[in-house]
Design an enzyme around this catalytic site. Sequence first.
Site, PDB file in Angstrom:
ATOM      1  N   ARG A 183       0.847  -1.087   0.093  1.00  0.00           N
ATOM      2  CA  ARG A 183       0.026   0.056  -0.148  1.00  0.00           C
ATOM      3  C   ARG A 183       0.807   1.255  -0.073  1.00  0.00           C
ATOM      4  NH1 ARG A 183      -1.379   0.191   5.947  1.00  0.00           N
ATOM      5  NH2 ARG A 183       0.780  -0.084   6.814  1.00  0.00           N
ATOM      6  N   HIS A 188      13.658  -3.023   5.901  1.00  0.00           N
ATOM      7  CA  HIS A 188      12.747  -4.341   6.479  1.00  0.00           C
ATOM      8  C   HIS A 188      11.605  -3.690   6.997  1.00  0.00           C
ATOM      9  CE1 HIS A 188      12.815  -8.200   8.634  1.00  0.00           C
ATOM     10  NE2 HIS A 188      11.982  -8.132   7.919  1.00  0.00           N
ATOM     11  N   ASP A 189      10.395  -4.169   6.668  1.00  0.00           N
ATOM     12  CA  ASP A 189       9.419  -3.660   7.348  1.00  0.00           C
ATOM     13  C   ASP A 189       9.251  -4.034   8.727  1.00  0.00           C
ATOM     14  OD1 ASP A 189       9.017  -6.655   7.280  1.00  0.00           O
ATOM     15  OD2 ASP A 189       7.294  -6.494   6.062  1.00  0.00           O
TER      16      ASP A 189
END
Length: 512
Positions: A22, A245-246
């Site tokens: 998103r 990195h999320d």
Amino acid sequence: MSGGKDRTLCLVAFDLGAENGRAVLGRFDGRRLELEEVYRFANEPVAASGRLYWDVLRLFLEIERGLVAARRAAGGPLQSLAIDTWGVSFALFDQKGELAGHPYHYRDRYVEGIMEKAFAVVPARTLFEWTGIQLMPINTLYLLLSMKLEQSAQLASARHLLMMPAALSYLLSGEMVDEFTIASTSQMVDPHTRTWSGKVLDAFGFPRDLFGSVLQPGTLVGRLTPEIAQELGVEPVPVALTAGHDTASAVVAVPAAPSEGTGRTWAFISSGTWSLVGLELSRPVISDAAFQGNLSNEGGAFGTFRFLKNVMGLWLLQECRRRWAREGADVSYDQLVREAAAAPPRRCFIDPDDPGFLRPGDLVSGIREFCARTGQPAPESRGEVARTILESLALKYRWVVEQLERAAGVAIDRIHVVGGGSRNELLCQLTADVTGRPVVAGPAEATAAGNLLVQAVALRELSGLEELRSVVRTSFRTRLYEPAAGGGWEDAYRRFLSAVMGEPVREKPGSL
């Protein structure tokens, strides 16, 4: 706010998970951050010719569309953008800077058995000493080694390797640089120098010039190329490196207050497709205890490390839901959680990280078979299966938290749950009950918030982590879950240890 400017910044976070992505517009006035999801898209792997791929060009197209949507929603210029993604995945580029091929998915079957081949080159304990990273078959190292052993034409033509957020940022900006937090998930980074490990690259015969610069999050690296800006009808927006990195972005947005030196600390659970359970530390823990626990020292933002363990997360429930949908029962996650709450408690448990649950398939049958194999009653209804998953996750969280305490020599007195799983009230309460520790849930949008606020640091609007977390505490509500007394969880944990994990029961450390 370091700059002392009276203005609202419009920043864009592209947050890509293993199932969807998103674009989130962040409006930041120096004190509060407001989020608006302006675009959402699927991230669907593609199976072709016996291999499993990420559709990276489709992801790039969706990012472009998301950028247009963000510019429209902002109603004015955007101050920056940044991309975070899931870990370990990468793309290869040839000498012209063009994609050398389609990036492989980390669940590709060709990594089966590759870890044993890797350990024949470098023993597992040595590899951990060099990188500090948890040994998992999905790590970048093993897929890259598999490609080398197969004499992959894609690898032979490659001149540049970029981790996924860096690859997508390169397609936007033309700048080829990697970022520390995402690079660390590869198991090819030296935690002390915070760049690619020459020992690892040389041992496995990977050419050093395939790997470029590794920069820290909170860095501006370029702008949208003039061609893309013109095509999309937007200004040449600055491109920043966030915590790529999320999970690293999510941990940045944990709303923890500064430590008061009590000798106790907080743990985090970044809860989504995967559950990453860990501590935020100032230095890596590379010890026998960490190795035996298969714990990981992944890079964090602002000089930190995330000392953690990957646990299979809500992907288990997602995959079961897909199975039920194929059978004609397309129920929502909320409905599954309600059915789980109504199901009998503490009947049977699984190890969420059993190898049989790693790849897509009939996980409903797999869970029943696991329970039968371990001498437990098998769950039958949807609610029983869902409850088995959620209770097993909470039990595994406790097991990991106790490993972290022993390896790091700390006492954990509370747990912060961030990410989508923080909305799952049943899982949060189970986590509090099973671990015996208060759980602070939220923000659910921690990854997007962390991504955006690291951009604010790159723009020198915030000074660093402490000021950033103050903004998080001001901007987002959290919910406290206190552990319920009794409930039979001590006995359940003993059964989980013996029947599922095959371990002797240990006393719970500390007195919390």
